[in-house]
Design a protein around this motif. Structure first.
Motif, short mmCIF file in Angstrom:
data_model
loop_
_atom_site.label_atom_id
_atom_site.label_comp_id
_atom_site.label_asym_id
_atom_site.label_seq_id
_atom_site.Cartn_x
_atom_site.Cartn_y
_atom_site.Cartn_z
N SER A 120 -1.88 8.86 -7.22
CA SER A 120 -0.94 7.87 -6.71
C SER A 120 -0.13 8.36 -5.53
O SER A 120 0.20 7.59 -4.64
CB SER A 120 0.03 7.45 -7.82
OG SER A 120 -0.69 6.97 -8.91
N TYR A 121 0.22 9.63 -5.52
CA TYR A 121 1.15 10.08 -4.49
C TYR A 121 0.47 10.82 -3.35
O TYR A 121 1.11 11.19 -2.37
CB TYR A 121 2.26 10.92 -5.12
CG TYR A 121 2.98 10.14 -6.19
CD1 TYR A 121 3.61 8.94 -5.83
CD2 TYR A 121 3.01 10.52 -7.51
CE1 TYR A 121 4.23 8.16 -6.79
CE2 TYR A 121 3.64 9.76 -8.48
CZ TYR A 121 4.25 8.58 -8.11
OH TYR A 121 4.87 7.80 -9.05
N ALA A 122 -0.83 11.06 -3.46
CA ALA A 122 -1.55 11.70 -2.37
C ALA A 122 -1.66 10.73 -1.20
O ALA A 122 -1.52 9.52 -1.38
CB ALA A 122 -2.93 12.11 -2.85
N PRO A 123 -1.91 11.24 0.02
CA PRO A 123 -2.19 10.33 1.13
C PRO A 123 -3.37 9.43 0.77
O PRO A 123 -4.28 9.85 0.07
CB PRO A 123 -2.56 11.29 2.27
CG PRO A 123 -1.93 12.58 1.93
CD PRO A 123 -1.90 12.65 0.44
N ASN B 103 2.55 -0.02 -9.96
CA ASN B 103 2.09 0.59 -8.73
C ASN B 103 0.56 0.51 -8.74
O ASN B 103 -0.09 0.99 -9.67
CB ASN B 103 2.58 2.05 -8.71
CG ASN B 103 2.07 2.81 -7.52
OD1 ASN B 103 0.93 2.67 -7.12
ND2 ASN B 103 2.92 3.65 -6.97
N LEU B 104 0.00 -0.11 -7.72
CA LEU B 104 -1.44 -0.37 -7.79
C LEU B 104 -2.28 0.90 -7.74
O LEU B 104 -3.36 0.97 -8.32
CB LEU B 104 -1.87 -1.31 -6.66
CG LEU B 104 -1.50 -2.78 -6.85
CD1 LEU B 104 -2.41 -3.67 -6.04
CD2 LEU B 104 -1.54 -3.20 -8.30
N LEU C 137 -9.51 2.70 -0.57
CA LEU C 137 -9.43 2.60 0.89
C LEU C 137 -8.73 1.29 1.28
O LEU C 137 -7.92 1.25 2.20
CB LEU C 137 -10.84 2.66 1.48
CG LEU C 137 -10.96 3.35 2.83
CD1 LEU C 137 -10.29 4.70 2.81
CD2 LEU C 137 -12.41 3.49 3.23
N ALA C 138 -9.03 0.23 0.52
CA ALA C 138 -8.36 -1.05 0.78
C ALA C 138 -6.86 -0.90 0.51
O ALA C 138 -6.03 -1.42 1.26
CB ALA C 138 -8.95 -2.14 -0.10
N LEU C 139 -6.51 -0.18 -0.54
CA LEU C 139 -5.09 0.06 -0.80
C LEU C 139 -4.47 0.85 0.35
O LEU C 139 -3.32 0.64 0.72
CB LEU C 139 -4.91 0.85 -2.10
CG LEU C 139 -5.10 0.06 -3.39
CD1 LEU C 139 -4.77 0.95 -4.58
CD2 LEU C 139 -4.20 -1.17 -3.40
N GLY C 140 -5.28 1.76 0.93
CA GLY C 140 -4.80 2.49 2.11
C GLY C 140 -4.47 1.53 3.24
O GLY C 140 -3.48 1.71 3.95
N ASN D 55 3.36 -0.58 3.78
CA ASN D 55 4.02 0.68 3.44
C ASN D 55 4.46 0.74 1.98
O ASN D 55 5.46 1.33 1.64
CB ASN D 55 5.22 0.94 4.37
CG ASN D 55 5.58 2.41 4.37
OD1 ASN D 55 4.73 3.25 4.07
ND2 ASN D 55 6.83 2.72 4.65
N SER D 56 3.71 0.08 1.13
CA SER D 56 3.99 0.12 -0.30
C SER D 56 2.76 -0.41 -1.03
O SER D 56 2.00 -1.21 -0.48
CB SER D 56 5.20 -0.76 -0.62
OG SER D 56 5.13 -1.15 -1.98
N VAL D 57 2.55 0.05 -2.24
CA VAL D 57 1.48 -0.53 -3.05
C VAL D 57 2.05 -1.01 -4.37
O VAL D 57 1.36 -1.05 -5.38
CB VAL D 57 0.31 0.46 -3.30
CG1 VAL D 57 -0.52 0.60 -2.05
CG2 VAL D 57 0.83 1.80 -3.76
#
Lengths: 117, 492, 328
Positions: B237-240, B302-303, B349-352, B359-361
């Motif tokens: 979740s918290y990684a780039p 959190n997605l 990747l889509a969440l990226g 700037n949030s998921v």
């Protein structure tokens, strides 16, 4: 049997002390210390495998004919390097965690994270 | 040069990593990394063709014959894994520059790409090698770079997630190291093929049994098999975003590969499935994992967390297939490895892309997003359908084969449970759809536009893969089938 | 002895004491390795366990504080888990060949070739070096990459965008004062450092014959530079050591290793097959081992320097930030 396996039993006890520190202690630095003990005892285990009674260090010389097994030594040289690499990275993380959370105790950090949610 | 392909597969990315430091300019480094990963992809295709044409390839490092030297050994199983890893890595890298510009400060880009290449090379190395200790070394290359990359995520939680992963990962690796030591002690060799020859003679010793147990525990830590999965949701979740997409699609698969390789090729089927109650254990843990992790996914806001828990559940499916203990079950597992890589690669990747614009998921920020980012949301929906296992997607194919394999064994209650697990997936995917398509954005939230092409193209490449391989199942099924059959070799 | 130290570490609350004991633990295991004939390993463990990791731990504690506040928890569950794992391991030892048994499988299958034939095949008296650099050279290549990864990782975590300018007069003054107090130390060390560097070179190139090699030499070399940094202050050391250059060097060391492998491929051998490097296989082996050990040495030394400077640089950065906060 006791004499033959005594060395391995000591190693097991050391491993478990290290393992215990890693999972039971809340202080991040101590966890790393535990990891170091855990890994070092695994190193001792490997080196024990290669020891041959009455043999000498595996550097060829005319006056010796029996050498200890060099292979575990090589493996452990690599493993020691891997160990210090992990330690360095872990400590660097701790430094940053201290800066960001103001604490290096597991439960305090967890608490701060929970409050945010 | 063709004879050197096995080693080139690994050393090309490995040597490219230090070269990044010489290039320095971030954009050039990115292009360079992309090229290297692309080259690795081409090599893996060539390797797969070689393996299919002429059987297992063995490559002797330093010209020393195994078991004295280190051997690279590529058979169908490795070749497929190599292909998956390098393909996903290349597609993910297409999106990397755009995504990390938003998430990582520019002076760290060069280091990031160098670490990415190291991680890629580490995974490829684990899969290629035929030497047990070499596995440990490359495991650590990929893990150390993973810890560092996860810590580069935004916010302090990335640091904490990375530290937890470091501790768990190191314990896992040390368990594997102990296991390798015990195996070496009893057989005097480190080469996997040689181990497979010599282990049966000492198979009924307590030492080998303990070696096997330690290996299983160590790998399951890396695999994030329930209940050893605690590190995974936070780390993902918290990684780039780029790192999440890459790891979610590949890293647990590498651990699964190790599990399959050692249980089938090294310890051997009859040892693995008879001396320990492995089958019952894995079946139970796999099913528990499916249900508990899917249920946990439903409650996430959190997605990234949501899909991370879903990953833990999907690992459960793979383990169930593994525990069936037949060629059909193993084939379903391999198929799911391939398919899940496509699904989770596309989803993360889509969440990226969402992260890049919004700037949030957080689920709350998805309100009405379907109108503002229609293409990205459509990708998430297709990925979600695939995750559930709707026909015409890859998710359906692997679940179908899994259910068939389970039924073949007469385990119909398990088949029912697998289908019930899919119902849970419907719940959490629907939650997203509902928010994004049917709830209006709160007044006052800024309008966002569709993600840039640089992100959309790789996302849709993966989505297209989800549909293509869902309709034309021949290629995937064939490869998985022949790999599974070759692993079962002589045994029934 | 090892046991006592380990138990003490569990009980100790003061982290400084923990670190010191950990150093002792490293040194003890090193001597244990010597009694088990593993001289190379002992050398490495002494420099890593008692040296590098202690220094790193100390710098970390300087930033995080030395007291452990919270009591350890999860006692029982952890204890049960540990006892179970330990019992499993002891169970596993039951069928092990006895310690020191020459006919144990580990000493029979693969190892004898290293002992009997490596002189003819590799031509290096130190068998550990022969196996490390040649038979299992690929593992060592991996090891260099691990170290390189760690260096990059530490840089990614602790690296500062640009080194602090020497602007903060107050801190600099403080540093200078501190260093003046250690005048004797400084003078002695200034004389010592060349010898340490010389010793590092000896260890580097003598690894074929005695214990030692690239890794140990790299650590010693780095130790000399770290010593300099500790005694003369970071800003002075930074003037001597250029950080980007050191980073580049760490990459070059790894590349050098890899390139030896690539050249041997171009010459028709397998990756890292040194025999094809020269027309005489033994000479080729010697050349290959020399070059890759050099690569290892360069990478290890520069990564160690990077790691230390970034840890220490962080302390300095925090001090400056604190003093700025006070002023602001």
């Amino acid at each position: 049997m006791i004499v033959g396996l005594y060395n391995y039993w000591i190693v097991v006890i050391l491993m478990m002390i290290g393992f215990y520190i890693v999972i039971a202690q809340g202080n991040l630095i101590k966890k790393i210390a535990g990891l170091i003990i855990f890994q070092t005892s695994v190193f001792i285990f490997y080196i024990s495998i290669g020891k041959v009674d009455g043999a000498t260090a595996p550097i060829l010389a005319d006056q010796f004919s029996q050498y200890s097994n060099p292979l575990p030594h090589v493996l452990i040289l690599t493993a020691i390097v891997v160990g210090i690499a992990t330690t360095a990275l872990g400590l660097a993380l701790i430094v940053r965690i201290k800066e960001a959370y103001g604490s290096i105790e597991e439960d305090e950090i967890q608490e701060k994270d929970n409050q945010e949610c | 040069m063709l004879a050197h392909l096995p080693v080139l597969q690994v050393i090309v990315p490995l040597l490219a990593a230090p070269s990044c430091l010489i290039i320095k300019r971030p954009v050039l480094v990115w292009m360079f990394t992309l090229m290297v990963s692309g080259a690795a992809f081409l090599i893996s295709i060539a390797l797969l063709q070689q393996v299919l044409a002429s059987g297992t390839i063995s490559y002797e490092m330093g010209g020393w014959a195994p078991p004295w030297g280190i051997e690279y050994r590529i058979d169908e199983l490795n070749a497929i894994l190599l292909l998956i890893i390098s393909a996903i890595s290349t597609v993910v890298l297409l999106a990397a520059q755009t995504s990390i510009t938003a998430e990582i400060s520019e002076d760290r880009h060069t280091i990031f790409y160098a670490l990415y290449l190291l991680s890629l090379a580490g995974m490829l190395g684990i899969v290629s090698t035929g030497d047990a200790f070499n596995v440990f070394v490359f495991l650590e290359i990929s893990s150390l770079s993973a810890y560092a990359m996860i810590a580069m995520g935004q916010g302090r939680r990335a640091l904490w997630a990375s530290y937890q992963y470091l501790i768990m990962g190191t314990i896992g690796a040390t368990f594997i190291l102990i296991s390798i030591g015990l195996m070496y002690q009893m057989t005097g060799t480190l080469n996997m093929a040689d181990l497979a020859d010599r282990l049966p003679q000492v198979a009924n010793t307590k030492t080998v049994l303990v070696a096997f147990a330690f290996f299983i525990v160590g790998v399951c830590l890396k695999l994030a098999l329930f209940p050893l999965h605690m590190w995974l949701p936070n780390a993902y979740s918290y990684a780039p975003s780029i790192v999440t997409a890459f790891f979610a699609a590949t890293s647990t698969k590498v651990a699964l590969y190790l599990l399959i390789r050692f249980t089938f090729s090294v310890f051997g089927y009859s040892f693995s499935f008879t001396t320990l109650p492995l089958q019952e254990l894995f079946l139970g843990l796999g099913l528990l994992g499916i249900f508990i992790a899917s249920a946990a996914a439903i409650y996430q806001t959190n997605l990234k967390h949501l899909f991370a828990y879903s990953s833990v559940a999907q690992i459960g499916y793979m383990i169930v297939g593994f525990s069936v203990g037949t060629s059909a079950g193993l084939m379903a597992t391999l198929l799911h490895v391939f398919n899940h890589a496509l699904i989770k690669g596309a989803l993360f990747l889509a969440l990226g892309a969402v992260m890049y614009r919004v700037n949030s998921v957080q689920l709350n920020d998805f309100k009405g997003l379907a109108r503002q980012m229609p293409l990205t949301m459509a990708a998430i929906v297709v990925g979600g359908l695939s995750l559930i296992g709707v026909p015409l997607t890859v998710g359906f194919v692997s679940k179908w084969y899994l259910v068939m394999a389970v039924l073949d064994n007469g385990w119909w209650p398990v088949a029912v449970l697998i289908l019930l697990g899919s119902l849970l997936a419907i719940v959490y995917v629907w939650k997203i759809v509902e928010v994004a398509y049917f709830i209006d954005p709160e007044p006052g939230t800024p309008q966002v536009s569709e993600a840039p092409m640089a992100l959309l193209v790789p996302v849709w490449l993966l989505v297209a893969g989800n549909i293509y391989f869902g309709i034309d199942t021949r290629l995937g099924v064939q490869m998985a089938q022949s790999a599974a059959q070759s692993l079962f070799g002589g045994s029934p | 002895m090892l046991l006592c130290v380990a138990v003490a570490i569990v009980r100790m609350k003061d982290l400084l004491a923990v670190v010191m004991l950990l150093g002792v633990y490293g040194l003890l295991s090193a001597s244990f390795f010597v009694t088990m004939d593993a001289v190379d390993v002992a050398f490495t463990e002494a420099s890593v366990g008692a040296g590098i990791s202690t220094v790193l731990m100390l710098t970390t504690i300087a930033m995080t504080g030395r007291n452990e506040s919270a009591p350890p928890y999860k006692h029982l569950l952890a204890l049960v888990l540990v006892v179970m794992t330990g019992a499993l391991l002891v169970y596993g030892t039951m069928d092990m060949p006895y310690f020191g048994f020459a006919e144990a499988p580990a000493n029979l299958h693969v190892a004898p070739r290293y002992i009997q034939d490596s002189m003819a095949e590799v031509g290096v008296p130190n068998l550990v070096t022969a196996v490390l650099a040649s038979y299992r050279g690929f593992d060592t290549f991996g090891e260099v990459m691990v170290i390189f990864t760690a260096g990059l990782g530490v840089l990614a975590l602790l690296g500062l965008a640009k080194p602090p300018k020497d602007g903060d007069a107050e801190i600099d003054l403080l540093h200078d004062k501190l260093h003046e107090q250690h005048l004797v130390l400084r003078v002695v060390c200034k004389m010592l450092i060349p010898f340490i560097l010389l010793f590092a070179l000896y260890v580097q190139f003598h690894g074929d014959f005695g214990p030692g090699g690239g890794f140990q030499a790299g650590v010693i070399f780095a130790a000399a530079i770290i010593l300099y940094g500790m005694l003369f202050g970071l800003s002075t050391a930074r003037r001597v050591i250029n950080q980007p250059l050191v980073l580049l060097l760490s990459g070059i060391g790894a590349m050098l290793y890899g390139m030896v492998g690539v050249v041997s491929m171009l010459k028709g051998g397998d990756f890292l097959d040194y025999s094809v490097l020269l027309s005489d296989p033994i000479a080729g082996q010697h050349l290959g081992i020399l070059l890759i050990e050099l690569g290892v040495g360069i990478t290890v030394a520069s990564v160690m320097v990077i790691i230390f400077f970034n840890f220490a640089g962080r302390i300095e950065y925090l001090q400056r930030k604190r003093s700025r906060d006070k002023q602001g």
